[in-house]
Design an enzyme around this catalytic site. Structure first.
Site, PDB file in Angstrom:
ATOM      1  N   GLU A 178      91.752  99.455 127.517  1.00 22.62           N
ATOM      2  CA  GLU A 178      91.670  99.380 128.979  1.00 22.62           C
ATOM      3  C   GLU A 178      92.275  97.745 129.493  1.00 22.62           C
ATOM      4  O   GLU A 178      92.958  97.415 130.071  1.00 22.62           O
ATOM      5  CB  GLU A 178      90.067  98.976 129.337  1.00 22.62           C
ATOM      6  CG  GLU A 178      88.982  99.824 128.635  1.00 22.62           C
ATOM      7  CD  GLU A 178      89.142  99.662 127.261  1.00 22.62           C
ATOM      8  OE1 GLU A 178      89.713  99.078 126.732  1.00 22.62           O
ATOM      9  OE2 GLU A 178      88.459 101.075 126.726  1.00 22.62           O
TER      10      GLU A 178
ATOM     11  N   ASN B 287      95.924  97.238 128.398  1.00 19.87           N
ATOM     12  CA  ASN B 287      96.711  97.594 128.049  1.00 19.87           C
ATOM     13  C   ASN B 287      97.063  98.625 129.545  1.00 19.87           C
ATOM     14  O   ASN B 287      98.425  97.876 129.662  1.00 19.87           O
ATOM     15  CB  ASN B 287      96.843  98.982 126.854  1.00 19.87           C
ATOM     16  CG  ASN B 287      97.264  98.450 124.820  1.00 19.87           C
ATOM     17  OD1 ASN B 287      96.432  97.259 125.057  1.00 19.87           O
ATOM     18  ND2 ASN B 287      96.809  99.617 124.817  1.00 19.87           N
TER      19      ASN B 287
ATOM     20  N   TYR C 164      90.039  99.410 111.776  1.00 20.32           N
ATOM     21  CA  TYR C 164      88.943  98.046 112.706  1.00 20.32           C
ATOM     22  C   TYR C 164      88.070  96.753 112.078  1.00 20.32           C
ATOM     23  O   TYR C 164      87.689  97.422 110.620  1.00 20.32           O
ATOM     24  CB  TYR C 164      88.535  98.553 114.107  1.00 20.32           C
ATOM     25  CG  TYR C 164      89.151 100.096 114.193  1.00 20.32           C
ATOM     26  CD1 TYR C 164      89.930  98.903 116.048  1.00 20.32           C
ATOM     27  CD2 TYR C 164      89.294 100.877 114.157  1.00 20.32           C
ATOM     28  CE1 TYR C 164      90.480  99.927 116.291  1.00 20.32           C
ATOM     29  CE2 TYR C 164      89.678 102.575 115.581  1.00 20.32           C
ATOM     30  CZ  TYR C 164      90.311 100.957 116.092  1.00 20.32           C
ATOM     31  OH  TYR C 164      91.230 102.035 117.411  1.00 20.32           O
TER      32      TYR C 164
ATOM     33  N   ASN D 152      90.330 108.552 125.214  1.00 18.92           N
ATOM     34  CA  ASN D 152      90.848 107.690 124.020  1.00 18.92           C
ATOM     35  C   ASN D 152      89.745 108.322 122.848  1.00 18.92           C
ATOM     36  O   ASN D 152      89.061 107.060 122.672  1.00 18.92           O
ATOM     37  CB  ASN D 152      90.792 106.088 124.808  1.00 18.92           C
ATOM     38  CG  ASN D 152      92.235 105.561 124.886  1.00 18.92           C
ATOM     39  OD1 ASN D 152      93.181 106.549 125.018  1.00 18.92           O
ATOM     40  ND2 ASN D 152      91.623 104.956 126.356  1.00 18.92           N
TER      41      ASN D 152
ATOM     42  N   ARG E 284      87.805 106.942 119.693  1.00 20.48           N
ATOM     43  CA  ARG E 284      88.929 107.058 117.844  1.00 20.48           C
ATOM     44  C   ARG E 284      87.665 107.467 116.676  1.00 20.48           C
ATOM     45  O   ARG E 284      86.923 106.895 116.967  1.00 20.48           O
ATOM     46  CB  ARG E 284      88.425 105.221 118.263  1.00 20.48           C
ATOM     47  CG  ARG E 284      88.927 104.886 119.728  1.00 20.48           C
ATOM     48  CD  ARG E 284      90.922 105.028 119.659  1.00 20.48           C
ATOM     49  NE  ARG E 284      92.058 104.031 119.803  1.00 20.48           N
ATOM     50  CZ  ARG E 284      92.351 104.956 120.550  1.00 20.48           C
ATOM     51  NH1 ARG E 284      92.293 106.516 120.970  1.00 20.48           N
ATOM     52  NH2 ARG E 284      93.205 104.585 121.782  1.00 20.48           N
TER      53      ARG E 284
ATOM     54  N   ALA F 227     103.415 115.713 130.780  1.00 20.13           N
ATOM     55  CA  ALA F 227     101.547 116.521 131.404  1.00 20.13           C
ATOM     56  C   ALA F 227     101.462 117.306 132.453  1.00 20.13           C
ATOM     57  O   ALA F 227     102.612 117.591 132.920  1.00 20.13           O
ATOM     58  CB  ALA F 227     101.007 114.558 131.827  1.00 20.13           C
TER      59      ALA F 227
ATOM     60  N   ALA G 249     101.261 104.607 125.202  1.00 16.34           N
ATOM     61  CA  ALA G 249     101.983 105.268 125.348  1.00 16.34           C
ATOM     62  C   ALA G 249     101.018 105.722 127.015  1.00 16.34           C
ATOM     63  O   ALA G 249     101.052 105.891 128.411  1.00 16.34           O
ATOM     64  CB  ALA G 249     102.679 106.391 125.041  1.00 16.34           C
TER      65      ALA G 249
ATOM     66  N   ASP H  45      98.265 104.575 128.153  1.00 15.06           N
ATOM     67  CA  ASP H  45      97.898 103.721 128.957  1.00 15.06           C
ATOM     68  C   ASP H  45      98.960 103.016 129.835  1.00 15.06           C
ATOM     69  O   ASP H  45      98.323 102.868 131.017  1.00 15.06           O
ATOM     70  CB  ASP H  45      97.234 102.142 127.511  1.00 15.06           C
ATOM     71  CG  ASP H  45      96.557 102.344 126.648  1.00 15.06           C
ATOM     72  OD1 ASP H  45      95.718 103.406 127.579  1.00 15.06           O
ATOM     73  OD2 ASP H  45      96.347 101.937 125.928  1.00 15.06           O
TER      74      ASP H  45
ATOM     75  N   ASP I  68     101.459  97.416 121.544  1.00 10.37           N
ATOM     76  CA  ASP I  68     100.752  98.421 122.346  1.00 10.37           C
ATOM     77  C   ASP I  68     100.530  98.276 123.559  1.00 10.37           C
ATOM     78  O   ASP I  68     100.753  98.886 124.874  1.00 10.37           O
ATOM     79  CB  ASP I  68      99.510  98.137 122.080  1.00 10.37           C
ATOM     80  CG  ASP I  68      98.764  98.596 120.860  1.00 10.37           C
ATOM     81  OD1 ASP I  68      99.661  98.985 119.859  1.00 10.37           O
ATOM     82  OD2 ASP I  68      97.934  98.386 119.996  1.00 10.37           O
TER      83      ASP I  68
HETATM   84  P1  ADP Z   1      97.710 108.747 123.954  1.00  5.16           P
HETATM   85  O1  ADP Z   1      98.941 107.544 124.351  1.00  5.16           O
HETATM   86  O2  ADP Z   1      96.756 108.667 125.305  1.00  5.16           O
HETATM   87  O3  ADP Z   1      97.595 109.817 123.182  1.00  5.16           O
HETATM   88  P2  ADP Z   1     100.602 110.631 124.639  1.00  5.16           P
HETATM   89  O4  ADP Z   1     100.914 110.864 124.099  1.00  5.16           O
HETATM   90  O5  ADP Z   1      99.791 112.293 125.592  1.00  5.16           O
HETATM   91  O6  ADP Z   1      98.903 109.934 124.939  1.00  5.16           O
HETATM   92  O7  ADP Z   1     102.098 109.909 126.010  1.00  5.16           O
HETATM   93  C1  ADP Z   1     101.009 109.976 127.007  1.00  5.16           C
HETATM   94  C2  ADP Z   1     102.372 110.208 127.969  1.00  5.16           C
HETATM   95  O8  ADP Z   1     103.333 109.718 128.382  1.00  5.16           O
HETATM   96  C3  ADP Z   1     103.071 111.481 127.967  1.00  5.16           C
HETATM   97  O9  ADP Z   1     102.286 112.169 128.942  1.00  5.16           O
HETATM   98  C4  ADP Z   1     104.630 111.665 128.174  1.00  5.16           C
HETATM   99  O10 ADP Z   1     104.553 111.328 129.530  1.00  5.16           O
HETATM  100  C5  ADP Z   1     104.588 109.796 127.926  1.00  5.16           C
HETATM  101  N1  ADP Z   1     105.078 110.096 126.070  1.00  5.16           N
HETATM  102  C6  ADP Z   1     104.783 109.803 124.844  1.00  5.16           C
HETATM  103  N2  ADP Z   1     105.102 110.039 124.050  1.00  5.16           N
HETATM  104  C7  ADP Z   1     106.293 110.538 124.866  1.00  5.16           C
HETATM  105  C8  ADP Z   1     108.049 110.632 123.939  1.00  5.16           C
HETATM  106  N3  ADP Z   1     107.604 110.967 122.872  1.00  5.16           N
HETATM  107  N4  ADP Z   1     109.303 110.608 124.464  1.00  5.16           N
HETATM  108  C9  ADP Z   1     108.630 110.558 126.345  1.00  5.16           C
HETATM  109  N5  ADP Z   1     107.560 110.007 126.864  1.00  5.16           N
HETATM  110  C10 ADP Z   1     106.539 110.063 126.078  1.00  5.16           C
HETATM  111  O1  KDG Z   2      95.688 102.699 123.205  1.00  3.08           O
HETATM  112  C1  KDG Z   2      96.773 102.015 122.594  1.00  3.08           C
HETATM  113  C2  KDG Z   2      94.783 101.360 121.503  1.00  3.08           C
HETATM  114  O2  KDG Z   2      94.411 102.313 121.055  1.00  3.08           O
HETATM  115  C3  KDG Z   2      94.739  99.730 121.013  1.00  3.08           C
HETATM  116  O3  KDG Z   2      95.616  98.915 122.254  1.00  3.08           O
HETATM  117  C4  KDG Z   2      93.612  99.396 120.777  1.00  3.08           C
HETATM  118  O4  KDG Z   2      91.843 100.170 121.789  1.00  3.08           O
HETATM  119  C5  KDG Z   2      91.952  99.634 120.776  1.00  3.08           C
HETATM  120  C6  KDG Z   2      91.781 101.254 119.843  1.00  3.08           C
HETATM  121  O5  KDG Z   2      90.416 101.123 120.090  1.00  3.08           O
HETATM  122  O6  KDG Z   2      92.879 101.254 119.372  1.00  3.08           O
END
Ligand code: ADP
Ligand code: KDG
Length: 313
Positions: free
Chosen positions: A35, A37, A102, A164, A166, A229, A253, A255, A291
């Site tokens: 959050e 982030n 953690y 999110n 975990r 997405a 990414a 966040d 992050d």
């Molecule tokens: P999370 O971190 O919640 O798992 P994602 O990995 O799906 O989310 O990443 C969120 C968004 O960030 C994706 O929908 C995409 O637009 C962008 N993104 C993530 N990884 C990449 C990558 N390797 N290259 C380019 N864009 C990325």
């Molecule tokens: O989304 C990134 C998070 O995973 C990181 O900053 C730490 O909140 C966190 C967690 O619980 O993993």
């Protein structure tokens, strides 16, 4: 135009080298928290934002608050004199892989309860952003989430919920009903494709989105990493490819993506524009370690959208 992001922020120790953690001589100290982030991502995009949460009365708590303020994020913090700020370790067993441990059971953030919230600030905000991580932390944080969402509904505040999940914090059996209940009370739901499958049992993105939208939120966004997405907002469907970047660290990414989406939502942008900025933020967040450190400002997004020479003179 303000946003409140509610959750737990925690100290983050990152191994300075690849290899077994027990053989790594030094670690870099920073902080994380999904959050906060998002809050930093929003602040960099010029959106007034407050992080709300509970920290220990200790050095890590001071680090978190100091860094948030340095990033232009307001901090609505209560201090727990009896519990520490949580900590997480990130090791890099091999190039391209990372593993998190953690140290957060019994932490100040996991003792967050409804009485620690500034409900008026939530009622007055345009958006309340929460994640499933807070629900995983225990009964008291779950009650705090409910109280925060109640206040948001009273004040006409948009509720943004990023699943999110975990798996190190709780098992899917307990998590899924809690996530579905939160999604049902939210206006905007973000889920990774794996999380969307967990919540709906569907594998196809459109089927996932339809099943999530059936829970109640007007906007559903499924994040698919480097595949981009897809979203459904008020009946309109849109899809966005990822921007190709040299990704060095994809943590955070999602966040940054959420921050980009919410910033454009607040600016009254179209769904296509929301997704484009979100994808740009997500891509840029992957281009440097950390992050939240690489979350972009508007100028960095503009450079990505224009493309061209990576050397700035
Ligand atoms: P999370 O971190 O919640 O798992 P994602 O990995 O799906 O989310 O990443 C969120 C968004 O960030 C994706 O929908 C995409 O637009 C962008 N993104 C993530 N990884 C990449 C990558 N390797 N290259 C380019 N864009 C990325
Ligand atoms: O989304 C990134 C998070 O995973 C990181 O900053 C730490 O909140 C966190 C967690 O619980 O993993």
């Amino acid at each position: 135009m303000s946003v409140v992001a509610l959750g737990e922020s925690l100290g983050l120790l990152v191994a300075s080298r690849i290899g077994r953690l027990e053989l790594v001589p030094t670690m870099d100290l920073g902080f994380g928290g999904a959050e906060s982030n998002v809050a930093i991502g929003l602040a960099r995009l010029g959106v007034p934002v407050t992080w709300m949460g509970r920290l220990g009365d200790d050095a890590l708590g001071r680090l978190v608050e100091r860094q948030l303020r340095a990033e232009g994020v307001g901090a609505a913090v209560t201090r727990d004199p009896e519990a520490p700020t949580a900590l997480m370790l990130k090791e890099r067993p091999s190039a391209g892989s990372s593993a998190v441990s953690y140290y957060r059971a019994g932490s100040a953030g996991s003792r967050l309860a409804p009485e620690h919230l500034d409900l008026d600030r939530i009622r007055d905000a345009r958006v309340l952003h929460v994640t499933g991580i807070t629900a995983a932390l225990g009964d008291a944080p779950r009650a705090a989430l409910d109280a925060a969402v109640d206040a948001a509904h009273e004040g006409g505040t948009i509720v943004s919920f990023d699943v999110n999940h975990r798996s190190r914090l709780w098992d899917a059996e307990r998590a899924v009903p809690a996530y579905r209940a939160l999604a049902a009370r939210a206006d905007v739901v973000f889920a990774g494709d794996d999380e969307a499958e967990l919540l709906t049992g569907e594998r196809d993105t459109d089927a996932q989105i339809a099943a999530l939208a059936a829970l109640g939120p007007a906007q559903v966004v499924v994040k698919r990493g480097a595949d981009g997405a897809t979203a459904l907002a008020d009946g309109e469907r849109a899809t966005q490819a990822a921007f190709p970047v040299h990704a060095v660290d994809t943590v955070g990414a999602g966040d940054a993506f959420v921050a980009g989406y919410l910033a454009e939502l607040l600016a009254g942008a179209s769904l296509a524009e929301r997704l484009r900025t979100a994808a740009a933020c997500g891509a840029l967040a992957c281009t440097a370690p950390g992050d939240w450190e690489a979350a972009p400002d508007r100028a960095a997004i503009a450079r990505l959208l224009v493309g061209g020479d990576p050397v700035q003179r």
